[in-house]
Write a protein that holds these residues in place. Structure first.
Motif, PDB file in Angstrom:
ATOM      1  N   TYR A 102       0.824  -1.202   0.000  1.00 33.70           N
ATOM      2  CA  TYR A 102       0.000   0.000   0.000  1.00 33.70           C
ATOM      3  C   TYR A 102       0.864   1.260   0.000  1.00 33.70           C
ATOM      4  O   TYR A 102       1.961   1.272   0.550  1.00 33.70           O
ATOM      5  N   GLN A 103       0.326   2.327  -0.608  1.00 30.08           N
ATOM      6  CA  GLN A 103       0.885   3.655  -0.435  1.00 30.08           C
ATOM      7  C   GLN A 103       0.246   4.214   0.827  1.00 30.08           C
ATOM      8  O   GLN A 103      -0.930   3.977   1.103  1.00 30.08           O
ATOM      9  N   THR A 104       1.013   4.942   1.637  1.00 25.66           N
ATOM     10  CA  THR A 104       0.514   5.376   2.934  1.00 25.66           C
ATOM     11  C   THR A 104       0.682   6.879   3.124  1.00 25.66           C
ATOM     12  O   THR A 104       1.679   7.456   2.698  1.00 25.66           O
ATOM     13  N   ALA A 105      -0.299   7.498   3.784  1.00 26.10           N
ATOM     14  CA  ALA A 105      -0.223   8.950   3.976  1.00 26.10           C
ATOM     15  C   ALA A 105      -1.005   9.386   5.209  1.00 26.10           C
ATOM     16  O   ALA A 105      -1.965   8.735   5.626  1.00 26.10           O
ATOM     17  N   ILE A 106      -0.576  10.501   5.766  1.00 24.98           N
ATOM     18  CA  ILE A 106      -1.333  11.206   6.798  1.00 24.98           C
ATOM     19  C   ILE A 106      -1.581  12.625   6.327  1.00 24.98           C
ATOM     20  O   ILE A 106      -0.686  13.282   5.793  1.00 24.98           O
ATOM     21  N   VAL A 107      -2.800  13.081   6.530  1.00 22.11           N
ATOM     22  CA  VAL A 107      -3.170  14.473   6.312  1.00 22.11           C
ATOM     23  C   VAL A 107      -3.869  14.943   7.570  1.00 22.11           C
ATOM     24  O   VAL A 107      -4.879  14.357   7.985  1.00 22.11           O
ATOM     25  N   GLY A 108      -3.336  15.986   8.228  1.00 18.85           N
ATOM     26  CA  GLY A 108      -4.006  16.546   9.389  1.00 18.85           C
ATOM     27  C   GLY A 108      -3.143  16.588  10.633  1.00 18.85           C
ATOM     28  O   GLY A 108      -1.928  16.762  10.573  1.00 18.85           O
ATOM     29  N   LYS A 109      -3.791  16.413  11.756  1.00 19.59           N
ATOM     30  CA  LYS A 109      -3.137  16.562  13.053  1.00 19.59           C
ATOM     31  C   LYS A 109      -2.238  15.359  13.374  1.00 19.59           C
ATOM     32  O   LYS A 109      -2.629  14.222  13.229  1.00 19.59           O
ATOM     33  N   TRP A 110      -1.045  15.641  13.879  1.00 19.46           N
ATOM     34  CA  TRP A 110      -0.077  14.623  14.256  1.00 19.46           C
ATOM     35  C   TRP A 110      -0.021  14.479  15.780  1.00 19.46           C
ATOM     36  O   TRP A 110      -0.529  13.553  16.352  1.00 19.46           O
ATOM     37  N   HIS A 111       0.622  15.380  16.467  1.00 17.54           N
ATOM     38  CA  HIS A 111       0.693  15.463  17.937  1.00 17.54           C
ATOM     39  C   HIS A 111       1.324  14.236  18.597  1.00 17.54           C
ATOM     40  O   HIS A 111       0.904  13.801  19.664  1.00 17.54           O
ATOM     41  N   LEU A 112       2.342  13.689  17.938  1.00 20.54           N
ATOM     42  CA  LEU A 112       3.092  12.575  18.521  1.00 20.54           C
ATOM     43  C   LEU A 112       4.583  12.897  18.598  1.00 20.54           C
ATOM     44  O   LEU A 112       5.412  12.004  18.772  1.00 20.54           O
ATOM     45  N   GLY A 113       4.904  14.177  18.484  1.00 21.97           N
ATOM     46  CA  GLY A 113       6.294  14.601  18.579  1.00 21.97           C
ATOM     47  C   GLY A 113       7.015  14.555  17.243  1.00 21.97           C
ATOM     48  O   GLY A 113       6.645  13.815  16.330  1.00 21.97           O
ATOM     49  N   LEU A 114       8.039  15.375  17.130  1.00 18.01           N
ATOM     50  CA  LEU A 114       8.854  15.440  15.912  1.00 18.01           C
ATOM     51  C   LEU A 114      10.319  15.577  16.299  1.00 18.01           C
ATOM     52  O   LEU A 114      10.662  16.257  17.274  1.00 18.01           O
ATOM     53  N   GLY A 115      11.180  14.956  15.513  1.00 19.54           N
ATOM     54  CA  GLY A 115      12.609  15.080  15.748  1.00 19.54           C
ATOM     55  C   GLY A 115      13.061  14.312  16.978  1.00 19.54           C
ATOM     56  O   GLY A 115      12.309  13.550  17.591  1.00 19.54           O
ATOM     57  N   ALA A 116      14.307  14.552  17.331  1.00 14.83           N
ATOM     58  CA  ALA A 116      14.907  13.854  18.469  1.00 14.83           C
ATOM     59  C   ALA A 116      15.173  14.810  19.626  1.00 14.83           C
ATOM     60  O   ALA A 116      15.917  14.493  20.551  1.00 14.83           O
ATOM     61  N   GLY A 117      14.583  15.983  19.566  1.00  9.99           N
ATOM     62  CA  GLY A 117      14.816  17.017  20.580  1.00  9.99           C
ATOM     63  C   GLY A 117      15.486  18.229  19.956  1.00  9.99           C
ATOM     64  O   GLY A 117      16.300  18.100  19.039  1.00  9.99           O
TER      65      GLY A 117
END
Length: 486
Positions: A102-117
Motif C-alpha cells: 500500500y501507499q501510505t499517507a497522513i493528512v491533518g493533526k499529528w501530535h506525537l512529537g517530531l525530531g529527536a529534541g
C-alpha cells in the motif's frame, strides 16, 4: 474469512474531541450531521467503541502502534516542541499497510512529537511521520492551539521564507513578541486558562513562537486546506491500494469555523465546526465516488477522546449548549476516567460489502493494527492489538473481552458490561474544563448495560465481582491497587 480479490483502500477519519453524543446518528437532536451519519447508518455503528485514552496524544499513540499508551510514559499530551514518541523500529498501522504494498499517507493533526529534541524548524525535521511508515505526510505538528502554527510537508515547513526563520520555545518568550497575557488588546479570542502566550491571527496560543510569518496558517481555512490535501492524495493514488489517515482538527480549540459556517449551529463555534467537519467529510466522500474508488474503500471513523466545552478560550460553548448533550448518555468527557472520556463515535463503512448494523461489540482503536493486518493478509508484530476484524466488518457480535482505559496516566478496566475504576487521589472535578475526572478515593464499579451514566456504584454491594476484576486488572497492569494510590 475469504479475501476479496482486490485489496481495499483504507481511510481512517479521526476527529478531535468529538463526543459520543455529538452526532445525529448517535442521538443528537440539536445538531444534524448527515454526511457522517451515512457512515454510521450504512456501515457498522458501534455503541461500545473506544479510544484508548481520554486525551489526544495517548489515543493517537494507541491507534497507530497497537500498544496501550500507559505502557509508554512519554505518551502524554505533548508540547509542540516534543521529540517523536513512536520509535522508528516500532510496528505501526502504516507499516502494516506497506507490507502489503500500500501507499501510505497522513493528512491533518499529528501530535506525537517530531525530531529527536531541539528541533530546527528551518531545516528538514526528522524523525517524524515519514520515518514511522507514512510515505506522505502533510500535518500540523501538535494542536491548533499550540505553536508552531505552520503546516509541515514531508518534514519541511510549508511556505517558509528562509529569510524569516522560525524560533519556538515552551519555556520563555522571545524579546519584543506580544502575548495574550500582556497584550489582550491584540487578541480576537479571549483566553480562559493556559492559552495566553504568542498571538497568531488574533488568537493567543500555548507556547512561544517568532518568525515564519509567510508560513503561518489561516485558522479559518484549516478545514478546507486539509480537505484539498486529502482529495488530491486520492486523485493521485487511486490506481494503487492506499492507506490514508485523515486526522481533522475539529472540534478542538480554538474553534475557528470558516465564515460559511459561522452561526449555522446556533451553539456557537463548537457546534459550527462540527457542521464544518461534517461538510468536509461529505466532500471527501464525493471525491472517493467521483474517482471511482468508493466501493473499494473501507472507512473507519472515530474520535480521539470524549467532548469538552471549556478548554482554554471563551467561545460560548458552555453558554450556548442548550439541550445538546455532547457525551450523550455517558458521564464525564475529555480528561475523565468515566466512560464519556473514552467511549466515542466509532463506525466502519464499506459500501456494498458491509451491511448496515448497530453493534454492541466491545472494540477499541488499538485493535486496528492486528485487524487491518488480517484484512490485507499480512502479519503484524504482536502488541496489545487484537484481531477483531469480524466485529469490525459486522460479521460477529463479539469484540474484545476486556480493555484497559486511561486518563491522565490513571487507568480503569472494562470487562464485558462492567467497568472498575480503582481509587486515586486527586480532584473530582477539573477546575479548568468543568468535567468530572472520575477520580475517587474509593473503588468504583458500574454495570454499563444497566447504568450507562455510571450513577450507581456497586463496589460495596458486589465485592466478589470487584475482586475478580481487580485481580485481572492488576495482572495486566503489573501493579497493586489494593491501597489508595496518588
Amino acid at each position: 474469512m475469504a479475501k476479496d480479490p482486490v485489496k481495499p483502500n483504507v481511510v481512517v477519519i479521526y476527529l478531535d474531541d468529538l463526543g459520543y453524543g455529538d452526532l445525529s446518528s448517535y442521538g443528537a437532536t440539536e445538531i444534524s450531521t448527515p454526511n457522517i451519519d451515512v457512515l454510521a447508518n450504512e456501515g457498522v455503528k458501534f455503541t461500545n467503541g473506544y479510544a484508548t485514552s481520554a486525551t489526544c496524544t495517548p489515543s493517537r499513540y494507541g491507534l497507530l502502534t497497537g500498544v496501550y499508551p500507559w505502557r509508554n510514559p512519554k505518551a502524554k499530551i505533548l508540547p509542540g516542541s516534543a521529540p517523536l514518541i513512536i520509535t522508528t523500529e516500532q510496528e505501526t498501522l502504516p507499516k502494516v499497510f506497506k507490507k502489503a504494498g500500500y501507499q501510505t499517507a497522513i493528512v491533518g493533526k499529528w501530535h506525537l512529537g517530531l525530531g529527536a529534541g531541539n528541533v530546527n524548524w528551518n531545516q528538514h525535521i526528522t524523525p517524524g511521520p515519514n520515518e514511522v511508515g507514512f510515505e506522505e505526510a502533510y500535518i500540523l505538528a501538535a494542536t491548533q492551539d499550540r505553536v508552531p502554527t505552520v503546516y509541515i510537508d514531508n518534514g519541511y515547513v510549508d511556505g517558509l521564507d528562509p529569510k524569516d526563520p522560525i524560533s519556538v520555545s515552551y519555556k520563555k518568550n522571545f524579546e519584543g513578541e506580544p502575548t495574550g497575557k500582556d497584550n489582550p488588546e491584540l487578541t480576537t479570542l479571549k483566553w480562559h486558562h493556559g492559552h495566553n502566550n504568542s498571538i497568531v491571527n488574533g488568537i493567543p496560543r500555548i507556547g512561544y513562537m517568532k518568525g515564519g510569518e509567510a508560513a503561518k496558517w489561516t485558522d479559518t481555512d484549516m478545514a478546507d486546506h486539509f480537505l484539498k490535501k486529502a482529495q488530491t492524495y486520492v486523485r493521485e493514488h487511486k490506481n494503487k491500494p492506499f492507506f490514508l489517515y485523515y486526522a481533522l482538527q475539529q472540534p478542538h480549540v480554538p474553534r475557528t469555523p470558516h465564515p460559511r459556517f459561522v452561526g449555522k449551529s446556533g451553539m456557537g463555534p463548537r457546534g459550527d465546526v462540527i457542521l464544518e467537519a461534517d461538510y468536509v467529510i461529505g466532500e471527501f466522500m464525493k471525491t472517493l465516488e467521483k474517482e471511482g474508488v468508493l466501493e473499494n474503500t473501507l472507512i473507519v471513523f472515530s474520535s480521539d477522546n470524549g467532548p469538552v466545552l471549556q478548554d482554554g478560550y471563551y467561545d460560548d460553548a458552555m453558554e450556548k449548549i442548550g439541550d445538546h448533550t455532547p457525551a450523550g448518555k455517558l458521564r464525564g468527557g475529555k480528561y475523565s476516567l468515566f466512560d464519556g472520556g473514552t467511549r466515542v463515535p466509532f463506525m466502519v463503512y464499506w459500501k456494498g460489502i458491509i451491511k448496515p448494523k448497530v453493534s454492541e461489540a466491545l472494540v477499541c482503536q488499538v485493535d486496528l493494527v492486528a485487524s487491518m493486518a488480517d484484512l490485507i493478509g499480512v502479519e503484524a508484530d504482536k502488541t496489545d492489538s487484537e484481531n477483531i476484524l469480524s466485529a469490525f466488518l459486522g460479521k460477529s457480535k463479539k469484540g474484545r473481552k476486556e480493555l484497559v482505559l486511561e486518563a491522565g496516566s490513571k487507568t480503569s478496566y472494562r470487562a464485558g458490561d462492567w467497568v472498575m475504576i480503582p481509587p486515586y487521589k486527586g480532584a473530582k472535578m477539573s477546575w479548568h474544563s468543568f468535567v468530572e475526572s472520575g477520580i475517587n478515593q474509593e473503588f468504583q464499579l458500574y454495570n454499563l448495560e444497566k447504568d450507562p451514566g455510571e450513577l450507581n456504584n456497586l463496589a460495596k454491594s458486589e465485592p466478589k465481582k470487584l475482586q475478580k476484576m481487580l485481580t485481572k486488572f492488576e495482572s495486566i497492569r503489573g501493579k497493586d491497587y489494593s491501597n489508595i494510590k496518588k
